[in-house]
Write a protein that holds these residues in place. Structure first.
Motif, PDB file in Angstrom:
ATOM      1  N   GLU A  34       0.827  -1.218   0.000  1.00  0.00           N
ATOM      2  CA  GLU A  34       0.000   0.000   0.000  1.00  0.00           C
ATOM      3  C   GLU A  34       0.855   1.260   0.000  1.00  0.00           C
ATOM      4  OE1 GLU A  34      -3.157   0.130  -0.322  1.00  0.00           O
ATOM      5  OE2 GLU A  34      -3.788  -1.928   0.063  1.00  0.00           O
ATOM      6  N   ALA A  35       2.162   1.100  -0.070  1.00  0.00           N
ATOM      7  CA  ALA A  35       3.094   2.228  -0.080  1.00  0.00           C
ATOM      8  C   ALA A  35       4.389   1.716  -0.713  1.00  0.00           C
ATOM      9  CB  ALA A  35       3.335   2.714   1.349  1.00  0.00           C
ATOM     10  N   PRO A  36       5.276   2.639  -1.129  1.00  0.00           N
ATOM     11  CA  PRO A  36       6.539   2.189  -1.737  1.00  0.00           C
ATOM     12  C   PRO A  36       7.311   1.215  -0.836  1.00  0.00           C
ATOM     13  CG  PRO A  36       6.219   4.534  -2.132  1.00  0.00           C
ATOM     14  CD  PRO A  36       5.112   4.112  -1.212  1.00  0.00           C
ATOM     15  N   VAL A  37       7.244   1.418   0.450  1.00  0.00           N
ATOM     16  CA  VAL A  37       7.791   0.441   1.409  1.00  0.00           C
ATOM     17  C   VAL A  37       6.619  -0.088   2.230  1.00  0.00           C
ATOM     18  CG1 VAL A  37       9.244   0.117   3.453  1.00  0.00           C
ATOM     19  CG2 VAL A  37      10.056   1.561   1.556  1.00  0.00           C
ATOM     20  N   HIS A  38       6.404  -1.381   2.201  1.00  0.00           N
ATOM     21  CA  HIS A  38       5.337  -1.994   3.009  1.00  0.00           C
ATOM     22  C   HIS A  38       5.794  -3.398   3.374  1.00  0.00           C
ATOM     23  CE1 HIS A  38       0.772  -3.172   3.427  1.00  0.00           C
ATOM     24  NE2 HIS A  38       1.465  -3.421   4.538  1.00  0.00           N
ATOM     25  N   PHE A  39       6.203  -3.537   4.622  1.00  0.00           N
ATOM     26  CA  PHE A  39       6.597  -4.859   5.075  1.00  0.00           C
ATOM     27  C   PHE A  39       5.864  -5.216   6.362  1.00  0.00           C
ATOM     28  CE2 PHE A  39       9.795  -1.998   6.907  1.00  0.00           C
ATOM     29  CZ  PHE A  39       9.996  -2.483   8.189  1.00  0.00           C
ATOM     30  N   LEU A  40       5.912  -6.492   6.699  1.00  0.00           N
ATOM     31  CA  LEU A  40       5.230  -7.016   7.889  1.00  0.00           C
ATOM     32  C   LEU A  40       6.265  -7.623   8.820  1.00  0.00           C
ATOM     33  CD1 LEU A  40       2.375  -8.984   6.037  1.00  0.00           C
ATOM     34  CD2 LEU A  40       2.204  -6.689   7.023  1.00  0.00           C
ATOM     35  N   VAL A  41       6.052  -7.457  10.106  1.00  0.00           N
ATOM     36  CA  VAL A  41       6.887  -8.148  11.090  1.00  0.00           C
ATOM     37  C   VAL A  41       5.970  -9.011  11.943  1.00  0.00           C
ATOM     38  CG1 VAL A  41       8.618  -7.935  12.909  1.00  0.00           C
ATOM     39  CG2 VAL A  41       8.491  -6.186  11.125  1.00  0.00           C
ATOM     40  N   ILE A  42       6.320 -10.286  12.039  1.00  0.00           N
ATOM     41  CA  ILE A  42       5.464 -11.236  12.770  1.00  0.00           C
ATOM     42  C   ILE A  42       6.292 -12.031  13.780  1.00  0.00           C
ATOM     43  CG2 ILE A  42       3.895 -11.447  10.804  1.00  0.00           C
ATOM     44  CD1 ILE A  42       5.068 -14.176  10.168  1.00  0.00           C
ATOM     45  N   PRO A  43       5.662 -12.393  14.894  1.00  0.00           N
ATOM     46  CA  PRO A  43       6.341 -13.311  15.813  1.00  0.00           C
ATOM     47  C   PRO A  43       6.292 -14.721  15.225  1.00  0.00           C
ATOM     48  CG  PRO A  43       4.122 -12.861  16.614  1.00  0.00           C
ATOM     49  CD  PRO A  43       4.307 -12.040  15.356  1.00  0.00           C
ATOM     50  N   LYS A  44       7.310 -15.515  15.467  1.00  0.00           N
ATOM     51  CA  LYS A  44       7.261 -16.909  14.996  1.00  0.00           C
ATOM     52  C   LYS A  44       6.257 -17.725  15.800  1.00  0.00           C
ATOM     53  CE  LYS A  44      11.491 -17.283  12.436  1.00  0.00           C
ATOM     54  NZ  LYS A  44      12.784 -17.965  12.218  1.00  0.00           N
ATOM     55  N   GLU A  45       6.037 -17.311  17.036  1.00  0.00           N
ATOM     56  CA  GLU A  45       4.983 -17.950  17.834  1.00  0.00           C
ATOM     57  C   GLU A  45       3.633 -17.530  17.263  1.00  0.00           C
ATOM     58  OE1 GLU A  45       5.168 -16.799  21.952  1.00  0.00           O
ATOM     59  OE2 GLU A  45       3.186 -17.655  22.389  1.00  0.00           O
ATOM     60  N   HIS A  46       2.712 -18.482  17.133  1.00  0.00           N
ATOM     61  CA  HIS A  46       1.389 -18.161  16.598  1.00  0.00           C
ATOM     62  C   HIS A  46       0.548 -17.460  17.666  1.00  0.00           C
ATOM     63  CE1 HIS A  46      -2.156 -18.527  13.995  1.00  0.00           C
ATOM     64  NE2 HIS A  46      -2.802 -18.753  15.127  1.00  0.00           N
ATOM     65  N   ILE A  47       0.610 -16.133  17.644  1.00  0.00           N
ATOM     66  CA  ILE A  47      -0.237 -15.299  18.504  1.00  0.00           C
ATOM     67  C   ILE A  47      -1.318 -14.746  17.586  1.00  0.00           C
ATOM     68  CG2 ILE A  47      -0.309 -13.189  19.900  1.00  0.00           C
ATOM     69  CD1 ILE A  47       2.718 -13.700  20.530  1.00  0.00           C
ATOM     70  N   VAL A  48      -2.582 -14.972  17.917  1.00  0.00           N
ATOM     71  CA  VAL A  48      -3.667 -14.641  16.980  1.00  0.00           C
ATOM     72  C   VAL A  48      -3.782 -13.142  16.732  1.00  0.00           C
ATOM     73  CG1 VAL A  48      -6.179 -14.733  16.622  1.00  0.00           C
ATOM     74  CG2 VAL A  48      -4.967 -16.740  17.502  1.00  0.00           C
ATOM     75  N   SER A  49      -3.788 -12.379  17.805  1.00  0.00           N
ATOM     76  CA  SER A  49      -3.966 -10.924  17.638  1.00  0.00           C
ATOM     77  C   SER A  49      -3.437 -10.223  18.879  1.00  0.00           C
ATOM     78  CB  SER A  49      -5.451 -10.583  17.452  1.00  0.00           C
ATOM     79  OG  SER A  49      -6.118 -10.631  18.695  1.00  0.00           O
ATOM     80  N   ALA A  50      -3.492  -8.881  18.841  1.00  0.00           N
ATOM     81  CA  ALA A  50      -3.063  -8.096  20.003  1.00  0.00           C
ATOM     82  C   ALA A  50      -3.889  -8.444  21.235  1.00  0.00           C
ATOM     83  CB  ALA A  50      -3.159  -6.608  19.692  1.00  0.00           C
ATOM     84  N   ASN A  51      -5.077  -8.995  21.047  1.00  0.00           N
ATOM     85  CA  ASN A  51      -5.900  -9.423  22.186  1.00  0.00           C
ATOM     86  C   ASN A  51      -5.223 -10.502  23.021  1.00  0.00           C
ATOM     87  OD1 ASN A  51      -8.105  -7.776  21.765  1.00  0.00           O
ATOM     88  ND2 ASN A  51      -9.209  -9.258  20.510  1.00  0.00           N
TER      89      ASN A  51
END
Ligand code: 5GP
Ligand code: ZN
Length: 114
Positions: A34-51
């Motif tokens: 959605e922008a010239p730079v758009h990356f994602l950072v994810i934990p390797k542990e499967h955490i569903v959401s900020a909840n």
């Protein structure tokens, strides 16, 4: 998690354009930027959401922000600025149920988002 596309990216079943990886996190370019730079950072542990952030797993959040700091410097967007986004749940616009932080940069981003 078997049906999770981001877990599949972590274990290599789905290819991605990786930017950074260590034993706890993975950063990769968003497939639909959605922008010239758009990356994602994810934990390797499967955490569903900020909840699901709690005392036990919260260290990963600090680590993710340190890694974001490192990557934006490497991509030369730290000084111009960027946006860190976490979409949580249906109203938050979360479409992948594995917690992730979007980093958008490289253009003047509008506020508020839609
Ligand atoms: P959300 O809407 O859940 O906050 O963000 C999910 C993001 O994941 C979207 O920006 C979408 O483009 C990205 N995405 C979905 N599937 C894939 C994929 O297979 N590979 C990559 N690199 N990004 C993906
Ligand atoms: Zn997952």
């Amino acid at each position: 998690m078997a049906d999770c596309i981001f877990c599949k990216i972590i274990n290599g079943d789905i290819p991605s354009k990786k930017i950074y990886e260590d034993d706890k996190v993975l950063a990769f370019h968003d497939i639909s930027p959605e922008a010239p730079v758009h990356f994602l950072v994810i934990p390797k542990e499967h955490i569903v959401s900020a909840n699901e952030i709690n005392e036990e797993n919260s260290k990963i959040i600090a680590h993710i922000f340190i890694i974001i700091n490192k990557i934006v410097r490497e991509l030369n967007v730290a000084d111009a600025g960027y946006r860190i986004i976490n979409n949580c749940g249906t109203d938050g616009g979360q479409t992948v149920g594995h917690m992730h932080f979007h980093i958008l940069a490289g253009r003047n981003l509008k506020w508020p988002p839609g």
